[in-house]
Design a protein around this motif. Structure first.
Motif, PDB file in Angstrom:
ATOM      1  N   TRP A  25       0.868  -1.185   0.000  1.00  0.00           N
ATOM      2  CA  TRP A  25       0.000   0.000   0.000  1.00  0.00           C
ATOM      3  C   TRP A  25       0.901   1.230   0.000  1.00  0.00           C
ATOM      4  N   LEU A  26       0.430   2.274  -0.636  1.00  0.00           N
ATOM      5  CA  LEU A  26       1.134   3.548  -0.585  1.00  0.00           C
ATOM      6  C   LEU A  26       0.691   4.300   0.661  1.00  0.00           C
ATOM      7  N   VAL A  27       1.653   4.748   1.441  1.00  0.00           N
ATOM      8  CA  VAL A  27       1.356   5.389   2.720  1.00  0.00           C
ATOM      9  C   VAL A  27       2.164   6.684   2.817  1.00  0.00           C
ATOM     10  N   LYS A  28       1.539   7.717   3.371  1.00  0.00           N
ATOM     11  CA  LYS A  28       2.252   8.974   3.600  1.00  0.00           C
ATOM     12  C   LYS A  28       1.701   9.657   4.832  1.00  0.00           C
ATOM     13  N   LYS A  29       2.502  10.505   5.407  1.00  0.00           N
ATOM     14  CA  LYS A  29       2.076  11.327   6.534  1.00  0.00           C
ATOM     15  C   LYS A  29       1.109  12.375   6.031  1.00  0.00           C
TER      16      LYS A  29
END
Length: 808
Positions: free
Chosen positions: A103-107
């Motif tokens: 999965w693509l995850v970012k703050k």
């Protein structure tokens, strides 16, 4: 007395430096191999034992036979865990895991994503069942609300740096916000699964309550004193009570009719500590190990150690003549045999202790490389563990006593009058024990050589065999969903680049990737025995062309046929199971909803040639392809001579259409090789230890050659005086060893055949074990033996006969 023994032993080793070096080096190599393998085996056996209640945690597995399909899953139906907790007091707690994968995850507030690979949906009880210590947050409340996530320390560092991650927000797939409610320590390496993100199961968009689907890994913790075998007997009642009604609703068949049709559904328990080495189910959370490799490497460690001890014996007895007068003088001066035995045993133990010290140095130097080959994270400090430290202390003493016992009793048995006159009665033809030891050494060496040849032949077969599709030059770009609706535009832009032949959008690929199974029935059939479990992949119009899949009957998908939205391609295996002699134009149907109220019918428009979409350990199963938007990945067939330049252009196109999203790609060849990474590691380890075993065996052979040359010095002198040539003497001295090696090959060949036949049985597609493999191993062993012996043989043959005869 012991101090005196040690002083004499040390003086003897210093006096005979060359002999001592060979002895210590051979033992050190053997001990180092033994220690490395022990570390490997103990690491394999330690999996999941970090859990405080590991002895009471079990995973529920399912075996399903449906029509002609025989399936073995590590997953179960989603209601099973809560039902077991509700109905059976023996179940103290349960947890379900649903692996999300990548999965693509970012703050929150950041523009750039990080591709995270270990994301798992989990019940809030995950921290009650598994021992996963928190560094921040409350494990009892962390996942009790929707849109919450617990992350590892490593993940917190990646996304938040030195900031406090607790209470912060992470954005998943550019659209879903999750609050960080806990930070846990990184999961241990020796776990059968790993996850950096546990997302609350409350946010899993899943049609709950499906007893006929198997998509969740279910773990239970039994109460103290509960008998898992007795508890497992309840599963039949669970199937009857809960699965039966849903089966009747969907198919109109009762469980009794289901079983009469030779079908079955069975749940069973596996201890969590057995999963890594003993579970071979489908849909594992991560690739498992194999208990047979633990047995194999344990045996290899033992054999290498035995070979090293044999060397010690042969080298010690080879020096017997030089020490015979010492024994005679000692006996004349009043030494008893027991004292001589103690003296020689002290020398042996001291040699082994020195070898152990050198072995520890070798282990320290070799461990990083060994970890890299074996994909482990073993540290040298593990040698100081309560399990290994006592063994580390006792092992050199035991090895020293065992290796030194025969030389000690052999040397101490010399009669003083005989040895002082130069007669030790140890002619070469009487050393049957030592000859047997050499046979054993080379027998094990040949087994290891044959094993290495077969492992590498099987790996070569896997890499070169026809898979039914063309995996060469296929580039797969991941995470296409991050583009939203721009996936098709990305595909078209890349297709315009020079060197790109064709392209397809689909997350379903014949490498480790997404999987989706369903049950198809022939039109007009509701008989459960006529249904088949099929891998059902959603693809686009260009999928078959891009992967080079051959259509053997009918046609592939085409935009010129508007009806292809309800068309289906089946592989040959599916057609055979369905029993269609003329499949084109026939219809199949499946349930299109969880309740079994909606059915979707497909028309067979083509049949594709069987191709391997799973590991070659499995036979080719039934597969169907349907038109369905699944932009999980984009695959392109490329033929560019300037691949780096093309990759830069593709990445540039990606950044234009998906700014801030990581560009992740892999060539299909590399993805395919990952399926056999374990075998590649085993092959490399086997080759390394085979080479070391041969090296140690050669040291032993060197010792026996020295012994033979020493015992036949006068015979050689007489033969030279009578006109014997140097080549004839070399042949004379070498033929005895050649006999021993040939005997070793004859004994080793059936043993190697049996062992490797067992290993190959795990593969549905495998090589044949051929005669030349044993011939090659035998030739290598003979060549190595002759090279080893030749030094001593040439030295003895070139000796001045006057000098050798004068020694009388």
């Amino acid at each position: 007395m012991l101090t005196n023994y040690l002083k004499i032993a040390w003086r003897t080793l210093r006096k005979q430096r060359g002999f001592a070096f060979i002895n210590i080096f051979g033992l050190a190599i053997g001990l180092a191999c033994c220690l490395l393998i022990m570390l490997y085996v103990l690491d394999e056996l330690s999996y999941d034992r970090y859990n405080a209640h590991a002895d009471r945690i079990y995973r529920v597995q399912s075996d399903i036979k449906f029509g002609s399909n025989d399936m073995h899953f590590a997953t179960t139906a989603d209601p099973l865990g809560p039902t077991l907790k509700k109905d059976y007091p023996q179940v103290e707690q349960f947890v379900r895991l649903h692996q999300r994968g990548n999965w693509l995850v970012k703050k929150a507030g950041e523009a750039t994503n990080i591709r995270e690979n270990d994301i798992t949906f989990a019940d809030s009880t995950v921290f009650d069942v598994f021992t996963l210590p928190f560094v921040a947050g409350d494990p009892k409340r962390a996942l009790t609300e929707p849109n919450t996530v617990v992350i590892s320390e490593s993940a917190a560092k990646r996304h938040f740096g030195n900031q406090n991650a607790l209470g912060q927000t992470l954005v998943f797939a550019n659209k879903e916000n999750y609050k960080v409610t806990g930070i846990m320590r990184d999961m241990p390496q020796n776990s059968h699964f790993r996850s950096d993100f546990f997302v609350t199961m409350l946010s899993d968009n899943y049609p709950w309550g499906q007893w006929l689907s198997n998509n969740h890994h279910t773990y239970i913790r039994l109460r103290q004193g509960s008998d898992p075998t007795a508890f497992s007997q309840n599963f039949d009642a669970v199937v009857e009570k809960y699965v039966g009604p849903q089966l009747l609703q969907m198919t109109g068949s009762t469980m009794e009719q289901f079983r009469k049709a030779n079908n079955q559904m069975k749940f069973w328990l596996i201890p969590i500590t057995d999963i890594h080495l003993h579970s071979k189910q489908q849909v594992e959370l991560a690739p498992n190990g194999d208990i047979q490799y633990v047995y194999i490497f344990s045996a290899v460690a033992l054999f290498i150690l035995i070979i090293a001890c044999i060397n010690f014996m042969n080298l010690a007895t080879a020096r017997s003549s030089s020490r015979a007068r010492e024994v005679g003088v000692r006996k004349v001066m009043g030494s008893e045999r027991q004292q001589l035995v103690s003296q020689f045993m002290t020398e042996s133990v001291l040699t082994t202790i020195l070898a152990m010290g050198l072995a520890l140095v070798i282990v320290a130097v070799a461990l990083p490389g060994f970890n890299s080959i074996a994909a482990k994270a073993i540290s040298l400090s593990q040698l100081m563990s309560p399990t290994l430290l006592p063994l580390l202390i006792i092992l050199p003493i035991i090895v020293g006593l065992l290796a030194g016992s025969y030389p000690a009793f052999f040397l101490s048995s010399f009669q003083p009058i005989a040895v002082l006159k130069g007669r030790t009665n140890t002619s070469f033809r009487t050393v049957s024990l030592r000859s047997g030891l050499v046979v054993f050494q080379f027998m094990m060496s040949v087994v290891l050589i044959v094993g290495t040849i077969i492992v590498y032949r099987q790996l070569t077969y896997i890499q070169t065999t026809s898979l039914g599709f063309n995996r060469d030059h296929i580039l797969t770009v991941n995470d296409l969903y991050s583009m939203g609706k721009q996936g098709e535009a990305f595909k078209q832009e890349v297709l315009h680049l020079p060197g790109v032949v064709s392209g397809s959008l689909s997350g379903y690929l014949p490498t480790p990737s997404d999987r989706n199974s369903t049950v198809f029935f022939p039109e007009g059939q509701t008989n459960l025995n006529k249904g088949i479990s099929v891998q059902n992949w959603g693809v686009d119009y260009d999928y078959v062309k891009t992967l080079g899949i051959q259509v053997v009957s009918g046609r592939g998908f085409s935009q010129t046929f508007g009806s292809d939205s309800s068309g289906i391609l089946l592989n040959e295996a599916a057609v055979k199971i369905l029993g269609f002699s003329q499949p084109i134009g026939k219809h199949v149907w499946r349930f299109d909803d969880a309740e079994g109220k909606i059915r979707k019918t497909y028309t067979i428009i083509g049949v594709v040639k069987n191709f391997h979409f799973e590991s070659l350990r499995r036979n080719i199963g039934a597969l169907s392809l349907v038109l369905d938007a699944n932009p999980g990945a984009a695959s392109f067939r490329v033929s560019s001579t300037n691949l780096p330049g093309l990759m830069q252009q593709i990445e540039s196109t990606w950044k234009q259409l998906a700014p801030g999203q990581p560009f992740s790609y892999k060539f299909m060849d590399d993805s395919f090789d990952e399926m056999y990474r374990a075998e590649q590691r085993i092959g490399t380890i086997a080759l390394t230890f085979a080479a070391l075993a041969i090296l140690i065996a050669c040291l032993g052979l060197f010792g026996l050659a020295a012994f033979m040359a020493e015992q036949r010095t006068k015979e050689i002198g007489v033969r030279k005086v009578l006109g014997a040539s140097v080549p004839s003497l070399i042949g004379l001295l070498s033929k005895d060893f050649l006999k021993l090696v040939i005997i070793a090959i004859l004994i080793a060949s059936p043993l190697a055949w049996y062992a490797m036949n067992q290993w190959l049985s795990d593969f549905a597609y495998k090589i044949d074990i051929e005669w030349w493999m044993f011939a090659l191993a035998g030739a290598v062993a003979i060549g190595i033996a002759l090279l080893t012996v030749s030094f001593q043989s040439v030295k003895a043959a070139l000796m001045n006969p006057v000098k050798s005869l004068r020694s009388e």
